[in-house]
Structure formats: structure tokens, C-alpha cells
Design a protein around this motif. Sequence first.
Motif, PDB file in Angstrom:
ATOM      1  N   TYR A  47       0.858  -1.182   0.000  1.00 33.75           N
ATOM      2  CA  TYR A  47       0.000   0.000   0.000  1.00 33.75           C
ATOM      3  C   TYR A  47       0.897   1.236   0.000  1.00 33.75           C
ATOM      4  O   TYR A  47       1.971   1.214   0.633  1.00 33.75           O
ATOM      5  CB  TYR A  47      -0.893   0.022   1.245  1.00 33.75           C
ATOM      6  CG  TYR A  47      -2.013  -0.998   1.219  1.00 33.75           C
ATOM      7  CD1 TYR A  47      -3.125  -0.807   0.409  1.00 33.75           C
ATOM      8  CD2 TYR A  47      -1.960  -2.138   2.016  1.00 33.75           C
ATOM      9  CE1 TYR A  47      -4.155  -1.728   0.386  1.00 33.75           C
ATOM     10  CE2 TYR A  47      -2.991  -3.073   2.007  1.00 33.75           C
ATOM     11  CZ  TYR A  47      -4.085  -2.860   1.193  1.00 33.75           C
ATOM     12  OH  TYR A  47      -5.116  -3.769   1.176  1.00 33.75           O
ATOM     13  N   GLN A  63       3.255   2.643   3.053  1.00 34.20           N
ATOM     14  CA  GLN A  63       3.565   1.601   4.044  1.00 34.20           C
ATOM     15  C   GLN A  63       4.987   1.092   3.796  1.00 34.20           C
ATOM     16  O   GLN A  63       5.368   0.857   2.647  1.00 34.20           O
ATOM     17  CB  GLN A  63       2.587   0.418   3.918  1.00 34.20           C
ATOM     18  CG  GLN A  63       1.130   0.804   4.064  1.00 34.20           C
ATOM     19  CD  GLN A  63       0.802   1.212   5.492  1.00 34.20           C
ATOM     20  OE1 GLN A  63       1.096   0.489   6.426  1.00 34.20           O
ATOM     21  NE2 GLN A  63       0.204   2.381   5.656  1.00 34.20           N
ATOM     22  N   ALA A  78       1.808  -5.505   2.492  1.00 32.72           N
ATOM     23  CA  ALA A  78       0.729  -6.183   3.229  1.00 32.72           C
ATOM     24  C   ALA A  78       0.712  -7.665   2.848  1.00 32.72           C
ATOM     25  O   ALA A  78       0.399  -8.524   3.668  1.00 32.72           O
ATOM     26  CB  ALA A  78      -0.610  -5.530   2.913  1.00 32.72           C
ATOM     27  N   SER A 125      -4.724 -10.605  13.230  1.00 33.01           N
ATOM     28  CA  SER A 125      -5.156  -9.358  12.621  1.00 33.01           C
ATOM     29  C   SER A 125      -3.998  -8.695  11.869  1.00 33.01           C
ATOM     30  O   SER A 125      -2.875  -8.663  12.358  1.00 33.01           O
ATOM     31  CB  SER A 125      -5.641  -8.442  13.751  1.00 33.01           C
ATOM     32  OG  SER A 125      -6.355  -7.395  13.198  1.00 33.01           O
ATOM     33  N   GLY A 126      -4.301  -8.203  10.679  1.00 33.44           N
ATOM     34  CA  GLY A 126      -3.292  -7.451   9.932  1.00 33.44           C
ATOM     35  C   GLY A 126      -2.322  -8.302   9.136  1.00 33.44           C
ATOM     36  O   GLY A 126      -1.359  -7.781   8.574  1.00 33.44           O
ATOM     37  N   CYS A 127      -2.572  -9.603   9.034  1.00 33.65           N
ATOM     38  CA  CYS A 127      -1.607 -10.469   8.351  1.00 33.65           C
ATOM     39  C   CYS A 127      -1.844 -10.519   6.839  1.00 33.65           C
ATOM     40  O   CYS A 127      -1.104 -11.189   6.121  1.00 33.65           O
ATOM     41  CB  CYS A 127      -1.637 -11.881   8.933  1.00 33.65           C
ATOM     42  SG  CYS A 127      -3.201 -12.703   8.672  1.00 33.65           S
ATOM     43  N   GLY A 128      -2.876  -9.829   6.364  1.00 38.55           N
ATOM     44  CA  GLY A 128      -3.046  -9.713   4.912  1.00 38.55           C
ATOM     45  C   GLY A 128      -4.141 -10.583   4.314  1.00 38.55           C
ATOM     46  O   GLY A 128      -4.226 -10.737   3.096  1.00 38.55           O
ATOM     47  N   LYS A 129      -5.046 -11.105   5.140  1.00 34.13           N
ATOM     48  CA  LYS A 129      -6.107 -11.992   4.623  1.00 34.13           C
ATOM     49  C   LYS A 129      -7.070 -11.216   3.714  1.00 34.13           C
ATOM     50  O   LYS A 129      -7.343 -11.637   2.585  1.00 34.13           O
ATOM     51  CB  LYS A 129      -6.900 -12.622   5.795  1.00 34.13           C
ATOM     52  CG  LYS A 129      -6.030 -13.348   6.802  1.00 34.13           C
ATOM     53  CD  LYS A 129      -6.853 -13.959   7.926  1.00 34.13           C
ATOM     54  CE  LYS A 129      -7.565 -12.957   8.826  1.00 34.13           C
ATOM     55  NZ  LYS A 129      -6.670 -12.177   9.703  1.00 34.13           N
ATOM     56  N   THR A 130      -7.582 -10.090   4.233  1.00 31.15           N
ATOM     57  CA  THR A 130      -8.548  -9.317   3.456  1.00 31.15           C
ATOM     58  C   THR A 130      -7.901  -8.747   2.205  1.00 31.15           C
ATOM     59  O   THR A 130      -8.508  -8.751   1.121  1.00 31.15           O
ATOM     60  CB  THR A 130      -9.128  -8.183   4.328  1.00 31.15           C
ATOM     61  OG1 THR A 130      -9.829  -8.792   5.418  1.00 31.15           O
ATOM     62  CG2 THR A 130     -10.073  -7.300   3.546  1.00 31.15           C
ATOM     63  N   THR A 131      -6.663  -8.295   2.338  1.00 30.89           N
ATOM     64  CA  THR A 131      -5.952  -7.775   1.163  1.00 30.89           C
ATOM     65  C   THR A 131      -5.885  -8.849   0.082  1.00 30.89           C
ATOM     66  O   THR A 131      -6.150  -8.581  -1.099  1.00 30.89           O
ATOM     67  CB  THR A 131      -4.531  -7.315   1.571  1.00 30.89           C
ATOM     68  OG1 THR A 131      -4.656  -6.257   2.524  1.00 30.89           O
ATOM     69  CG2 THR A 131      -3.735  -6.836   0.380  1.00 30.89           C
ATOM     70  N   HIS A 167     -10.807 -15.296  11.777  1.00 27.65           N
ATOM     71  CA  HIS A 167      -9.790 -15.198  12.821  1.00 27.65           C
ATOM     72  C   HIS A 167      -9.747 -16.480  13.639  1.00 27.65           C
ATOM     73  O   HIS A 167      -8.850 -16.683  14.451  1.00 27.65           O
ATOM     74  CB  HIS A 167     -10.211 -14.129  13.853  1.00 27.65           C
ATOM     75  CG  HIS A 167      -9.897 -12.754  13.448  1.00 27.65           C
ATOM     76  ND1 HIS A 167     -10.852 -11.889  12.994  1.00 27.65           N
ATOM     77  CD2 HIS A 167      -8.732 -12.075  13.457  1.00 27.65           C
ATOM     78  CE1 HIS A 167     -10.287 -10.734  12.740  1.00 27.65           C
ATOM     79  NE2 HIS A 167      -9.011 -10.811  13.004  1.00 27.65           N
TER      80      HIS A 167
END
Length: 367
Positions: free
Chosen positions: A11, A14, A18, A38-44, A196
Motif C-alpha cells: 500500500y 507503508q 501487506a 489481525s493485519g496479516c493480509g487476509k482481506t488484502t 480469525h
Amino acid sequence: MIQLVELTKSYPGQSEPAVDALTLDIPEGEIVVFVGPSGCGKTTTMKLINRLIEPTSGRILLNGADVTGSDPDELRRGIGYAIQQTGLFPHRTVAENIATVPKLLKWGTERVRARVDELLTMVGLDPAEYRGRYPKQLSGGQQQRVGVARALAADPPVLLMDEPFGAIDPLTRETLQNELLRIQREIRKTIVFVTHDIDEAVKIGDRIAIFSEHGRVAQYDTPEKVLSEPADEFVADFIGAGASVKRLSLTRVADAAVATDWPTVQRGEQPRESDREFLLVLDEGRAVEWLPRRDGRGGLPVLNAVGPDHTLYDALNAMLTNNSDVVVVTDAEGTYRGTLDMPAIQDLIHADDTTSVPRRATKGEVR
Ligand SMILES: Nc1ncnc2c1ncn2[C@@H]1O[C@H](COP(=O)(O)OP(=O)(O)OP(=O)(O)O)[C@@H](O)[C@H]1O
């Protein structure tokens, strides 16, 4: 099948990507679960698959074809997307929400109407009652069902589900998980599911990808393998305590060795001689009561029986709830099929374990 090849997303602004050079094959017709902190890049990663965002580098192949350069709108019509916040349009009815993509595809009115009703029925909502409602007139669980129906509307081969049951109470969540598995048995989509929750991953997934950070996959395996042979300390920590108990949720009661030799007696008939402390009273094929053998009085109702779709984890839970070491097993209609006992469950937990100490009870011996 979906292939991610060296997929990277940085991103703007950053310092670290990500998702960093992620390579993963998602087989056709399977549910692959992305799980990780959280924040490990799943949604990305999900958004990269349906091109809501563009990769910095790397490629995505859909059935062998590189879709990295294809028209994103066209691509998304072949990919259903269901998310935690459901994204339902608040001023459109349930039917209009579900019909969004079919209308974009210019389906005829009658075809759209039939499809909406078919999908509502599939996700367990009565079309007559729900098609005209607005999202705010639904519970959270019902909204999720509509979200899933909308994602499936144009029968896309691929379904992305980003924490679809995240904000739901545990009981409804379990129902929705079971329904997803039931629907998947019929529709056999390629599903990528983000959560999660390792327990949800184990229950839902044909395979689990455990993300560590920056979209790095620490282990990509079947739930059995992840639980029994965690690849490293990170995975072991993420699974947490109780991996052997979690393994119980991988076996359905339908696939377990159910004992059929528990002594039973038909309601109103004289009990037979038996060496068990309790007899099971059957009434029109259903197990209704545990009857003490000694005086035949003061029976206890049969509670928390388990059916073929329950897991052995559910069976153990039922035993603990009932403070008993045996549970009644029924078929899908509730007809008595047999019993499962604690030693059978212990045998399963320790199936490949040669070091456990002898137990007090042996199989078939119920105290
Ligand atoms: N639009 C954005 N701009 C900048 N950074 C972003 C953006 N979206 C996500 N990130 C960062 O990218 C990383 C991965 O985020 P992502 O949402 O993919 O994680 P996740 O695993 O889905 O997390 P969660 O489980 O909390 O939803 C995070 O460090 C996040 O802060």
C-alpha cells in the motif's frame, strides 16, 4: 481453480508489503480457509483475487487464465463476495438485494424472481415472508443469510467470504456454518473463507492456510494435518491448547463407530435382564428415557442426543453437559440409532498415540 503466483501488494506509504510474494493454489470445488492474526493480509488477498485492489506485482490465474489484466467488472460477476458487514443496500428489499447481479446481467423478470425464491429457500428463509423486507427488518444472522444468497445469485463458480459470520452470536454462527457446509455439498463452489477463528477454520475448511504476517503462509494443509503436525511454533501457538480435542470436530457422528448393543425396552414393556445400570426406553422408534435397571423407577429423560451431522466434539460436549459418559445417537429424523461412549472418543483422540497410559474404562464398558 485459483492460482496465486508471487502475489505482492504494497500500500502507498507503508514501509512493508501487506502481502509479500504469496504463492498458493486453491483447488476447484474446495473450501480453503485463510486464518491468521489481525493485519496479516487476509482481506488484502481476498480483494486482490476479485480485483477490488490491484497487485503491486505477481499474477492471479483463474482456471489457468491470467486475470490480472482482465476487466475487473466482468471478473467480479464470476466471483461472489460475502462480507461481515453484509454490504446489503438498506433501501432495497431482500429480493432487490439478491437480484443485484442477475439484473446487471439483464436476466428476465421471471427468471430473477424464481432465482430469488430459490436462493432464499436454500439459505433457510421463507421467500413469502422475507422477500419484501428491508435489511433493517432482519436479525444479524438473517442479514448474513441474505448476504450469502446475494453472493450466490448469478451462480458464480467462485465465492469469497470475508469473516461472513464474524459478528454473530456463537449459536447462530454454528447454525450458519452447518448450513454453509450443507449448501456446499450441493453446489460445490470454489470457496475462499477468511476467519480469525481456528475452530471455525477447522470445521469449515477442506484446507487451511495459516497466515503469519505480510501474507506469508506458515502452513497450508488439511485441518487434520494442521492439528496433528503443526509446521512450526507459530502454527502450534496459533492452534493453541487442546489440539486433540479440536480434532474431534473433524469426525461426524455418521462416520463414527456407533454401538448398537445398548439394552433397550419398548415403552410399556417389561425390561429384559441386563448387566447395564440403565436401560434405554424407546417410544415409536425414539429414545426417550434412561431407566434404572434395579427398580425400574425414576427414569431420566434423554437429553442432547446427537445426529449424523453432529461432530464427535458435539458428542463429547453433550456427554459433559449431561454428566454422563454415553450419548444417544439418532438419524436425521430423530430415530434411535445407537450410542456413543467416552472410551470410543478417547480411542479416537489417541488413535495414533502409543504412549498413553491405560485407562480405567475399556471400550464397551460403561460405568
Ligand atoms: N487501504 C490501506 N492502506 C494502507 N494500508 C492498508 C490498507 N488496507 C490494509 N492495510 C494494511 O495492510 C496490512 C494487512 O491488512 P489486511 O486488512 O489485509 O489484514 P487482515 O489479515 O485481513 O486483518 P484483519 O484480520 O484485522 O481483518 C495491515 O497492516 C493493514 O494495516
